[in-house]
Design a protein around this motif. Sequence first.
Motif, short mmCIF file in Angstrom:
data_model
loop_
_atom_site.label_atom_id
_atom_site.label_comp_id
_atom_site.label_asym_id
_atom_site.label_seq_id
_atom_site.Cartn_x
_atom_site.Cartn_y
_atom_site.Cartn_z
N HIS A 189 12.29 -8.89 3.51
CA HIS A 189 13.33 -8.35 2.63
C HIS A 189 13.49 -9.20 1.38
O HIS A 189 13.58 -8.68 0.26
N ASP A 190 13.49 -10.52 1.55
CA ASP A 190 13.61 -11.41 0.39
C ASP A 190 12.37 -11.32 -0.49
O ASP A 190 12.47 -11.38 -1.73
N ARG A 191 11.19 -11.21 0.15
CA ARG A 191 9.96 -11.06 -0.62
C ARG A 191 10.01 -9.80 -1.49
O ARG A 191 9.66 -9.83 -2.67
N ASP A 192 10.49 -8.70 -0.91
CA ASP A 192 10.58 -7.44 -1.65
C ASP A 192 11.59 -7.54 -2.80
O ASP A 192 11.34 -7.02 -3.89
N ILE A 361 6.23 3.45 0.01
CA ILE A 361 5.35 3.39 1.19
C ILE A 361 4.74 2.00 1.32
O ILE A 361 4.70 1.42 2.41
N ASN A 362 4.27 1.46 0.21
CA ASN A 362 3.66 0.13 0.25
C ASN A 362 4.66 -0.92 0.71
O ASN A 362 4.33 -1.81 1.51
N TRP A 367 1.48 -1.94 2.85
CA TRP A 367 0.14 -1.49 2.49
C TRP A 367 -0.12 -1.82 1.03
O TRP A 367 0.74 -2.36 0.33
N GLN A 368 -1.34 -1.47 0.58
CA GLN A 368 -1.73 -1.75 -0.79
C GLN A 368 -2.34 -0.52 -1.44
O GLN A 368 -3.37 -0.59 -2.09
N LEU A 369 -1.72 0.65 -1.25
CA LEU A 369 -2.21 1.86 -1.89
C LEU A 369 -2.05 1.73 -3.41
O LEU A 369 -0.98 1.32 -3.88
#
Length: 424
Positions: A189-192, A361-362, A367-369
Amino acid sequence: MSFAFAFTVFFIFVLLVLSAFFSGSETALTAYSRARMHALEREGSGQAKLVGRLSKSPERLIGAILLGNNLVNILASALATSLFLSVFGQAGVAYATIAMTMLVVIFAEVLPKTYALRNSDRVSLIVAPFIKPIFTVLAPFTDAVRYIVTRILERTPDLPLEGEGAVSAHRELKGAIDLHHREGAVIKHDRDMLGGVLDLPDLEVVDVMVHRTSMTTVNFDDTPEKIVDEVLSSPFTRLPAWRDEPENIVGILHAKDLLRALGKVKWNISDLDIMGLAAEPWYVPDTTSLQEQLNAFLKRKAHFALVVDEYGEVQGLVTLEDIIEEIVGQIVDEHDIPYVGIRPQPDGTINVDGSVPIRDINRHMEWQLPDEEATTIAGFVIHEAQTIPEPGQVFSFHGFRFEILRKQKNKITALRIVPLRAAH
């Protein structure tokens, strides 16, 4: 054993210790955390200030350390060779080379550098007071070396560097955040959240806006009773209002303004001048970055803007909440309608609505779309497939399998995504 022999051995030992000191200092003073050192400097740490001053001249600092390191290494090797020659004769050269190589590599290079790398902040604070006088004494020699190196480099072609300045700083910060997340020091969460802040200059309002097909609007041609009912039953406080056709937006109706006006007319809806309550629409280009739009919202003390393309056609709307959600994630209050566009399945696949942004989504699935060519997952599939697919069709690209579940006219409304690594 003679006194000269013992003194030479002791002197070689001292030189190896000095070599280890220089090697560890080089690593510590180049690998320490600048942010942490800056914080210590603001707290009044004299050693941290000294580290900062030394780092302001990195070429002179590294030059002084390397010069001192090479001096003690060469002197130690010369003494060891002389010592081994006196004991073993000509074979002493080979013995001295092997012995000094092992000693220097293990005890004067790998060991101190490894320790300094693991404790770079602490070591840099310890060695800075000792490096400062060496830095000062060797300054004339390092300046001479720098002059020679500079003259040589001036005659070599410059190589283009990718991503300098602020862009490079942003990449460095994002890389550090991702690294700490993988190491477990920063939760997802902190990373995001931190990544969302850094991504604001790279995203445009078109990436987060509510598309015009999903906008909740009111028609000024309707009766006042119907308009009031639609506004009060909507979960939104601001609604675009149009006349004649949905693209002809003539104002923004605020629920609070409507309620205030209703109170003034004693809730007699027929006496309302709803058109007069509407605020002037604020239009912003779809290429505006989220950073610029956030600043514009704060400057105008506004929360709502309509997004237009290069032809002036309304493409959607963007709110202050949309931008904040890019940082803190989905914001839901007691009036919001629950929406779950991403539905993970027990078998590791996910069912998603076609309108879900690739970015969501990523972040949700880690993910890495790629999201350079399309904003939504439906747009991504259409772009990659180069066709408008039909329900039941399956496509595979970028390490995932995409199965079309539902379609409405030319719009993909639902699909299933299967990571190919999980399918095996």
